[in-house]
Write a protein that holds these residues in place. Sequence first.
Motif, PDB file in Angstrom:
ATOM      1  N   HIS A  29      20.872  -0.747  31.525  1.00  0.00           N
ATOM      2  CA  HIS A  29      21.504   0.289  32.343  1.00  0.00           C
ATOM      3  C   HIS A  29      20.947   1.636  31.915  1.00  0.00           C
ATOM      4  CE1 HIS A  29      24.168   1.550  29.056  1.00  0.00           C
ATOM      5  NE2 HIS A  29      24.311   0.271  28.789  1.00  0.00           N
ATOM      6  N   ARG A  75      39.123   6.039  27.951  1.00  0.00           N
ATOM      7  CA  ARG A  75      38.031   5.594  28.839  1.00  0.00           C
ATOM      8  C   ARG A  75      37.862   4.082  28.743  1.00  0.00           C
ATOM      9  NH1 ARG A  75      34.911  10.118  30.478  1.00  0.00           N
ATOM     10  NH2 ARG A  75      35.575  11.954  29.287  1.00  0.00           N
ATOM     11  N   THR A 102      32.022  14.223  24.132  1.00  0.00           N
ATOM     12  CA  THR A 102      32.958  13.529  25.010  1.00  0.00           C
ATOM     13  C   THR A 102      34.109  12.916  24.222  1.00  0.00           C
ATOM     14  OG1 THR A 102      30.930  12.843  26.092  1.00  0.00           O
ATOM     15  CG2 THR A 102      32.983  11.961  26.974  1.00  0.00           C
ATOM     16  N   GLY A 160      28.406  -2.186  29.674  1.00  0.00           N
ATOM     17  CA  GLY A 160      28.366  -1.037  30.571  1.00  0.00           C
ATOM     18  C   GLY A 160      28.467  -1.379  32.042  1.00  0.00           C
ATOM     19  N   SER A 184      30.833  -2.244  35.237  1.00  0.00           N
ATOM     20  CA  SER A 184      32.207  -2.226  35.734  1.00  0.00           C
ATOM     21  C   SER A 184      32.447  -3.484  36.556  1.00  0.00           C
ATOM     22  CB  SER A 184      32.457  -0.999  36.608  1.00  0.00           C
ATOM     23  OG  SER A 184      32.132   0.162  35.890  1.00  0.00           O
ATOM     24  N   GLU A 227      33.410  -0.097  29.779  1.00  0.00           N
ATOM     25  CA  GLU A 227      32.110   0.018  30.442  1.00  0.00           C
ATOM     26  C   GLU A 227      31.619   1.459  30.454  1.00  0.00           C
ATOM     27  OE1 GLU A 227      34.855  -1.222  31.753  1.00  0.00           O
ATOM     28  OE2 GLU A 227      35.155  -0.702  33.864  1.00  0.00           O
ATOM     29  N   GLU A 228      32.563   2.420  30.568  1.00  0.00           N
ATOM     30  CA  GLU A 228      32.150   3.817  30.598  1.00  0.00           C
ATOM     31  C   GLU A 228      31.648   4.236  29.216  1.00  0.00           C
ATOM     32  OE1 GLU A 228      35.124   6.265  32.485  1.00  0.00           O
ATOM     33  OE2 GLU A 228      34.086   8.051  31.718  1.00  0.00           O
ATOM     34  N   ILE A 229      32.347   3.787  28.186  1.00  0.00           N
ATOM     35  CA  ILE A 229      31.937   4.104  26.815  1.00  0.00           C
ATOM     36  C   ILE A 229      30.563   3.504  26.532  1.00  0.00           C
ATOM     37  CG2 ILE A 229      32.503   3.685  24.383  1.00  0.00           C
ATOM     38  CD1 ILE A 229      35.472   3.865  25.212  1.00  0.00           C
ATOM     39  N   ARG A 241      28.223   2.961  28.722  1.00  0.00           N
ATOM     40  CA  ARG A 241      27.200   3.716  29.459  1.00  0.00           C
ATOM     41  C   ARG A 241      26.912   5.067  28.827  1.00  0.00           C
ATOM     42  NH1 ARG A 241      29.406   1.389  34.401  1.00  0.00           N
ATOM     43  NH2 ARG A 241      30.787   3.175  34.608  1.00  0.00           N
ATOM     44  N   LEU A 242      27.869   5.576  28.026  1.00  0.00           N
ATOM     45  CA  LEU A 242      27.625   6.834  27.324  1.00  0.00           C
ATOM     46  C   LEU A 242      26.588   6.651  26.218  1.00  0.00           C
ATOM     47  CD1 LEU A 242      31.258   8.229  27.050  1.00  0.00           C
ATOM     48  CD2 LEU A 242      29.348   9.268  28.296  1.00  0.00           C
ATOM     49  N   ARG A 289      31.799  -5.998  30.242  1.00  0.00           N
ATOM     50  CA  ARG A 289      32.165  -4.580  30.301  1.00  0.00           C
ATOM     51  C   ARG A 289      31.563  -3.826  29.127  1.00  0.00           C
ATOM     52  NH1 ARG A 289      38.411  -4.047  31.000  1.00  0.00           N
ATOM     53  NH2 ARG A 289      37.868  -1.929  31.596  1.00  0.00           N
TER      54      ARG A 289
END
Lengths: 115, 842
Positions: free
Chosen positions: B716, B682, B677, A7, A9, B685-687, B689-690, A4
Motif C-alpha cells: 500500500h 484510529r 498524528t 492497512g 479497510s 488499518e489507518e494506523i 497506512r500511516l 486490517r
Amino acid sequence: MMVRLLGISLRPVLTLVFGLGTAFAAIAGVLSAPLAGVQPAMGVNVGTAAFVVVTIGGLGSFWGAIVSGLLVGQVVSLSIYFQPRAAEASMYILMAVILLLRPRGLMGERWEKFE
Amino acid sequence: MTRRASVVLRHPLTWLYAWFLVLPFLMGTVQSTVSLATEIVIFSLLAIAYNLLMGYTGLVSFGHSAFFGIGGYAAGLAQLHLAKGMVVPFVAGVAGAALAGAVIGFLLMRKRGVYFSLLTLAFTQMFFYIVYGATAVTGGENGLGGIERFPLRVGSLRLDLGDKRVYYYASAVLAALAIYVLWRVVHSPFGRVLEAIRENEPRASFVGYDVKRYKLTAFVVSCAFSGLAGVLYTFLLNFAYPESLHVTMAGEIVAMTLVGGMRSFVGPAVGAAVFVFMRDTLSSWTENWLVYFGVIFVAFVMFSPNGIVGVFQRLRGLPRQDGGRARATTRAARAAAPALVPAAGAAGPAGEVLLEAHDLAKHFGALAAVDGVSLRVPRGELRSIIGPNGAGKTTLFNVLTGLLPADRGQARFRATTITALLPHQIVASGVSRSFQIISIFHALTVFENVRIAAQAKRRCRFAMLADSGSFTDLNAEALRLVDAVGLGDRAFEIADNLSHGDQRLLEIAIALATRPELLLLDEPLAGLAAHERLRVADLIRTLRRSVTIVLIEHDIDQVLALSDRITVLHQGRVIAEGAPAEIQQNREVQTAYLGHVSLAPGPAAAAVRRTAEPLLRVTSVNTFYGKSHVLHGVSLDVFTGESVSLLGRNGAGKTTTLATITGVVPPTQGRIVYGATDLAGRPPEEIARLGIGLVPQGRRIFPNLTVLENLTIARHGEGGWTLERVFTTFPKLHARKDARGATLSGGELQLLAIARALMGNVDLLLLDEPFEGLAPAIVEVVWNVLRELRGTTTMLLVEQNADLALALSDRAYVISNGSIVWEGDARELHADQELRLKLLGV
C-alpha cells in the motif's frame, strides 16, 4: 484482523464483494430468462443448485466451483436419461457422498472460520 | 398460598399447558378453526424438540424437516399397510424418525460448524426428492392419502379422534407429555452436559465426557420427538405430503425457534404460535405474508438474539435463574462434603511412579515441537516444567492428555498406557489439566462449571430424566470446591463476568472437580496481577498436599519456591532436571534461556542521531482486555533510525503494548503520538497506512495464499519495498514464491512475515517474538536480516530471548506486570548479567 493490520479497510472490500456477487447473479438471471422464463420463484431452485455446486466444489475454491458445476450438470442430466425419478435427488446424494468422503469438498481448503 | 403452589404457578410449563387448554376457545374468538390450534400445538412440540439441538447443544441443523416428514410418512404407511389402528402408526412414526436420526447423526457427528449444517441440508433435500420420486410407495407429488383417525379405546373410554376438538385435546395431551419429557431431559445431568458442549466442546471432553456420544443421543432424541410431531400432523391432515420434508419447512422450524427465543425452554413454542397466527391472519390480508414475517425474522435476529422471550426478559429485567436448589445448600452441608480431592496415598503407595513418559515426540511439519522427552513423576511430587517460549511445554501436555497424537514414544499413567487414549478416557483414568488460554463454560454459573466437571466421574452423568439439581451430595461437593478456590461468594455468577484472576481460579477448580490423581497446570499464573498471583500460588501450595502436580510456569520465582523438582525443556528436549537449587546454577539452562547464538552487539547508540522529537511517543497508557487491567501507565519513546527492545517475562504486557500501538486493543487512557498524528481512536488499518508495520507473534501468514500473494496483498502507498528488493534480500522466499503459506516451515514463515511488513510503506517496524520457536540456524538467518535493516528502518523489538534482542538494539525497556521497570542503554543491559537476572529471571 491481520488484514486490517496490513492497512486494508475491510468494510469497502466486503461491500464490493457482496455487490459483485449480486451483480454476477443478476447476469446469470438475465441469461436464463429467455430459457426458463421470468417468474418470482425463478431463484429458488437455481439458488439451492448453486449452493450444492459450491459446497461440492469446496468453499472458497474457484476451480472447484467450475469442476463441480460441470459434474453436477452431468450427473443430473444422466440421471434424467436413465432414472428420471431420481434426477432431483441425485444432486443431493452426490453432495452427501462427496462431503462424507472429502469433508471440505473436492478442492476445498481448510478455512478456520468454517470449522 | 403455599410455597409449593407458588413454585408450580411460576413454572413455565404451567403457563404453556394453560395456553394449550384455552387455545381452542381463543380460536373461536378470532374466527379461526380448531385445526389451527392443533397446528400450533404440533409446531410447539416440533420447535421445542429442534431447540434441544440448536439452543441447548449448539448444533445448528438446517434439515430438521426431514425427521418431521419421515415420522409422518412412516405413520401413514404403517396405517395403510400394517395395522388399521392408531397405536402402531404412532410407534412406527416415532421409531422411523429416531432410526433415520441415528443413521444420519452417526454420519454427521464428526463434522463441525458450517459443514454439519450443510450436510443436514443435503440429506434433507435428498430425502425430499426420494419421497417425491418414489411415487409407487409415497404417492409422489400427490402425497399419501387415505390416512384416517380411527377411534381410540382407552379402557372403557372411547375417544372419537375423528372429531376435531377431541383430536385437539388428544394431541395437546400427547404434546404436553412429550414437552414434559424434553423439559426433564434439558434439566437432567445429561442436558447439562449438552449445555457444556455448546459452551465449550473441547473443555467438555477434557473434564471426561464422551462428547460424540452425548451429541448423537441428543440428535436421536430430538429426531424422535420431531417424528412424533410429524405423526400428529399427518393425522391432523389425514394426509402426508412431500413438502413437509422440504428445506423450506426446515427453514420455518429455525425461524419459529429464533423468533420465539432459543435460549429459553418455552421460547420456541411462543415462536410457533406467532408463526402460525401470522401465516393465518396475514395471509387473509395479503398473499405476501412471508415478506412481513421475513422482516420480523430479520429484526429479531439483529436486535433480540433471544427472540420474543428475550424482549420480555429485558423488559422485566429477569436474570437467568440457575442453581435454584443448589443455592439452598447450607454452609454446614458444604463443609461436610467429601474432601477436596482423593486423600494422598488412597489409591497407591507414596513413591510409586504416577506418570512415566518414554521418548515422546511430536512434530509439526519440519518443526520437532517435542523431540524425545522422557520423564518420571512419582506420587506426591510437584514437578515444574520450564523452558523458553516454543520449547514444547504445552505440546507435551497436549500429547499427554490426548489432544494431539504422539508421533513416537509412550506415556503411562500408573499401569495404563495413555498414549493411544482419547482425552475423556485419560481424564477417566485420573489425569486432569488446566489450560494456558482460559477454557471455561462461559455462559454457565461458576457453580455449574464446577458441578458439570464433578458430575463426569459419577454414574448419574448419563441420567436423562433426573433433575440435575437433586443430587445434593454433588451440589455440596461442587460448592465445597468453589469455596476451596476462594470463589464462594461468586458461586452463582456467570463465569464470563468474573475477573481474569477469578477465571484462572475457576479453571483450576474445574480441573480439580474431576478428582484427579495427577493434575497438569499450564501457566496458571499467566496474565495475573501480583496479588492474584499470590492467591493462585497459595492454592497450588494447598493442593500439592493431596494431589500430584505437574506445573508449566514462566514465573521463575514461584517455580523455584513451589517445586520439588524442575525439568527444563529446550527445543523439544529435556536439557536438565533436578532440584530447584541445582537448576538455578546450571550453565546450560542459563544459555538456553539467554540464547546460544553468540552475537556481537551492534554499533553504539551514539551512532544514531537523535532527532528532537521521537517518531513514536507512548505516554502513560492504560490498557484493558475486558476486565483484566494489562498495561499500567506504560510510557516509551522510539526515535527515527533507532532500534529499541521491549523485554519482559511471559505475560508482562509486551504483546499488549504492540496491540495498543497498532489499534487492535485501543488504550483506555494515555496518548500515543506517531510523528505529528495522535493514534488514539484510529482503526488498525489507518494506523498501518500511516507507516507502522507489524510482524506479529506466530507470524500469522495467510495459509491459503501463496508467498507471492501474501506479499502483494500487503502493498500500500508509495515507498514500500518492491518485490525485486524483497526477493534479493530473501532468496529463500523467491525459491518458494508459489508455495502456499500452509506448507512453509517456521523459518520461512518468519522471513515472509518480515518481508510482508516491509512491502507496506513502513517507517516503524514492530516485531513480536521474531525468534520464537526457530532452530538455531534459522535464528541466525533472521538475526542477520534484522541486523541489515537496522539503521535504515526504525524498529521496536519484543523478544523473550534477551541476548538476541539486545545485540540488535540501541536502547531497551523492561516491562513487568504491565509497567515499565527499567529503561536504558541496550549494551549496558547486555553486559550486566546481574541486572538481567534481577529484571528478567534466569
